[in-house]
Design an enzyme around this catalytic site. Structure first.
Site, PDB file in Angstrom:
ATOM      1  N   THR A  72      17.466  29.082  28.316  1.00 44.52           N
ATOM      2  CA  THR A  72      17.331  28.256  27.274  1.00 44.52           C
ATOM      3  C   THR A  72      17.923  29.290  26.055  1.00 44.52           C
ATOM      4  OG1 THR A  72      15.526  27.105  28.040  1.00 44.52           O
ATOM      5  CG2 THR A  72      15.693  27.286  25.643  1.00 44.52           C
ATOM      6  N   GLN A 179      23.031  25.244  36.437  1.00 44.79           N
ATOM      7  CA  GLN A 179      22.773  24.517  37.668  1.00 44.79           C
ATOM      8  C   GLN A 179      23.960  25.011  38.884  1.00 44.79           C
ATOM      9  OE1 GLN A 179      19.957  23.624  39.305  1.00 44.79           O
ATOM     10  NE2 GLN A 179      18.867  23.322  37.488  1.00 44.79           N
ATOM     11  N   SER A 199      21.077  31.306  34.102  1.00 39.47           N
ATOM     12  CA  SER A 199      19.671  31.662  34.261  1.00 39.47           C
ATOM     13  C   SER A 199      19.248  32.129  35.528  1.00 39.47           C
ATOM     14  CB  SER A 199      18.987  30.286  34.057  1.00 39.47           C
ATOM     15  OG  SER A 199      17.441  30.462  34.268  1.00 39.47           O
ATOM     16  N   GLY A 200      18.360  33.056  35.599  1.00 39.28           N
ATOM     17  CA  GLY A 200      18.012  33.867  36.850  1.00 39.28           C
ATOM     18  C   GLY A 200      17.067  32.963  37.600  1.00 39.28           C
ATOM     19  N   HIS A 201      16.016  32.312  36.957  1.00 35.23           N
ATOM     20  CA  HIS A 201      15.241  31.780  38.030  1.00 35.23           C
ATOM     21  C   HIS A 201      15.771  30.470  38.710  1.00 35.23           C
ATOM     22  CE1 HIS A 201      13.510  28.193  35.592  1.00 35.23           C
ATOM     23  NE2 HIS A 201      13.972  28.689  34.837  1.00 35.23           N
ATOM     24  N   CYS A 325       6.866  13.258  31.417  1.00 36.58           N
ATOM     25  CA  CYS A 325       5.757  12.893  30.908  1.00 36.58           C
ATOM     26  C   CYS A 325       5.642  13.155  29.161  1.00 36.58           C
ATOM     27  CB  CYS A 325       4.514  13.201  31.509  1.00 36.58           C
ATOM     28  SG  CYS A 325       2.872  12.372  31.266  1.00 36.58           S
TER      29      CYS A 325
HETATM   30  C1  LIG Z   1      16.592  25.223  33.884  1.00 40.23           C
HETATM   31  C2  LIG Z   1      17.830  24.914  33.068  1.00 40.23           C
HETATM   32  C3  LIG Z   1      17.991  25.479  31.642  1.00 40.23           C
HETATM   33  C4  LIG Z   1      16.842  26.321  30.950  1.00 40.23           C
HETATM   34  O1  LIG Z   1      16.994  27.541  31.639  1.00 40.23           O
HETATM   35  P1  LIG Z   1      15.524  28.362  31.430  1.00 40.23           P
HETATM   36  O2  LIG Z   1      15.886  29.683  32.139  1.00 40.23           O
HETATM   37  O3  LIG Z   1      14.597  27.724  32.485  1.00 40.23           O
HETATM   38  O4  LIG Z   1      15.322  28.591  30.172  1.00 40.23           O
HETATM   39  C5  LIG Z   1      18.983  24.872  30.881  1.00 40.23           C
HETATM   40  N1  LIG Z   1      20.062  24.296  31.394  1.00 40.23           N
HETATM   41  C6  LIG Z   1      19.897  23.795  32.715  1.00 40.23           C
HETATM   42  C7  LIG Z   1      21.053  22.765  33.390  1.00 40.23           C
HETATM   43  C8  LIG Z   1      18.908  24.093  33.465  1.00 40.23           C
HETATM   44  O5  LIG Z   1      18.822  23.540  34.742  1.00 40.23           O
END
Ligand SMILES: *Cc1c(COP(=O)(O)O)cnc(C)c1O
Length: 392
Positions: A72, A179, A199-201, A325
């Protein structure tokens, strides 16, 4: 109870090799990477190595990678950073209707500040019309921000073509590749992308760490002011353990790319085929071929995705639904609605997103469990009853 996790587009577990790589940096190697003494020098080496690993996955230079506090933040940094830097030049931004909220809500914020935003529509498979993109670029356009792959449907965008168009018109191109990274090849020596967010996670590193590729020379205002870390682009003492973790996750993603890709593809197609062979009245959402190897988004007509999700949860299967939701009411997903999917079909959507540790056996279990639940919910569904009554 059995537990089957099929929600890897929401988040992934930290890979054991990643955790192992991170551990020394909480206690033994606790130094501040900016310190000049031994404690700082020792950890600085590992931060540099992590940067090289992130760069290598993208075929970029390590001096073009900076670390952030997550996906984000990376999206915000790209969009606001470019917009603030180019304010004098123009105030028009182009994006799509199907972006993640990290992009959409940032654009809406800029809109309130006076920027003009074009939200491009998509077709029924989730792709934009490139002619329409070309038409919407004007002299005041400063940024095109379009995702690499959609988090809900897995649809992959024509990043090469979008980038070529942006370059031809002299517009900066940012892509949210959160993604896509690790799931599809990304070669920034070939792709005309100026800024790319990670993003790491979403790739087996921890939550709260991300990265940004910024092509050298891209004008961008910094959003976080303070020390001179990350070449003045993002202040704050480096989050060394998490940076090391992200580096390790990127190294593994590169090392195991083909193995993971082939495995995910086999699981994805088995799940998809299993569902369409065993359950009537289902529909794939997203592009049939230009799609991430791990994502299957399906509508199960006549029932609510949310009910299906809860019933799968009772069987230990974790998935996500096509609705969000918001304040207690079920809003159909903005992505599916933008694809002109009728609200009741969007409401019936379930996203299965696979990970490298899922097994064929887990997919088979899911395919075994689904038909019974779907039938039970349909038997209770007024929509389905009406259809049965009307059938010849
Ligand atoms: C998960 C995601 C985000 C946000 O990333 P975070 O590390 O959770 O803040 C932004 N864009 C896409 C396409 C995502 O899948």
């Amino acid at each position: 109870m059995r537990r089957v996790y099929l929600d890897h587009n929401a988040t992934t577990p930290v890979h054991s090799e990643v955790l192992e790589a991170m551990m020394p940096f909480f206690q033994d190697q606790f130094g501040n990477a900016s310190s000049i003494h031994w404690a700082g020098r020792e950890v600085k080496k590992y931060v540099d190595e992590a940067r090289e690993n992130v760069a290598a996955l993208l075929n970029a230079g390590p001096n073009e990678i900076i670390f952030t506090g997550g996906g984000t933040e990376s999206d915000n940094m790209a969009i606001k950073g470019v917009s603030f830097a180019a304010r004098e030049k123009g105030q028009h931004i182009i994006t799509t209707q199907v972006e993640h909220h990290a992009v959409l809500h940032t654009c809406q914020f800029l809109e309130k500040m006076g920027y003009e935003i074009t939200y491009l529509p998509v077709d029924s498979e989730g792709l934009i019309d490139l002619t329409e993109l070309r038409r919407s670029i004007k002299d005041q356009t400063i940024l095109i921000t379009i995702m690499f792959a959609n988090n809900e449907t897995g649809t992959i965008f024509p990043v090469q073509k979008i980038g070529e168009m942006a370059r031809e018109k002299g517009v900066i191109f940012h892509t949210d590749a959160i993604q896509a990274a690790g799931k599809v090849p990304i070669d920034l020596k070939q792709l005309p992308v100026d800024i790319l967010s990670l993003s790491g996670h979403k790739l087996y590193a921890p939550k709260g760490i991300g990265a940004q590729y910024i092509r050298s020379g891209t004008p961008m205002t910094s959003l976080i002011h303070g020390g001179a870390q990350e070449r003045n682009r993002r202040a704050g003492t480096e989050n060394v353990p998490y940076i090391v973790g992200l580096g390790k996750a990127n190294e593994i993603a590169r090392r195991d790319f083909q193995k993971r890709h082939d495995h995910l593809l086999a699981l994805r197609d088995r799940l998809h085929q299993g569902i369409i062979h065993r359950i009537p009245h289902v529909k794939l959402n997203g592009h049939p071929t230009e799609r991430l190897p791990n994502t299957v988004n399906m509508s199960f007509l006549y029932i609510e995705g949310e009910s299906l999700l809860l019933n799968l949860d009772l069987e230990g299967i974790a998935v996500s639904s096509g609705s969000a939701c918001t304040s207690g009411s079920l809003e159909p997903s903005h992505v599916l609605l933008a694809m002109a999917i009728p609200p009741e079909i969007a409401q019936s959507a379930i996203r299965f997103s696979l990970g490298w540790s899922n097994t064929l056996e887990e997919v088979d279990y899911t395919v075994e469990v689904l038909p019974g639940i779907v039938q039970r919910l349909r038997d209770m569904s007024p929509l389905y009853q009406k259809r049965v009554a009307m059938a010849p």
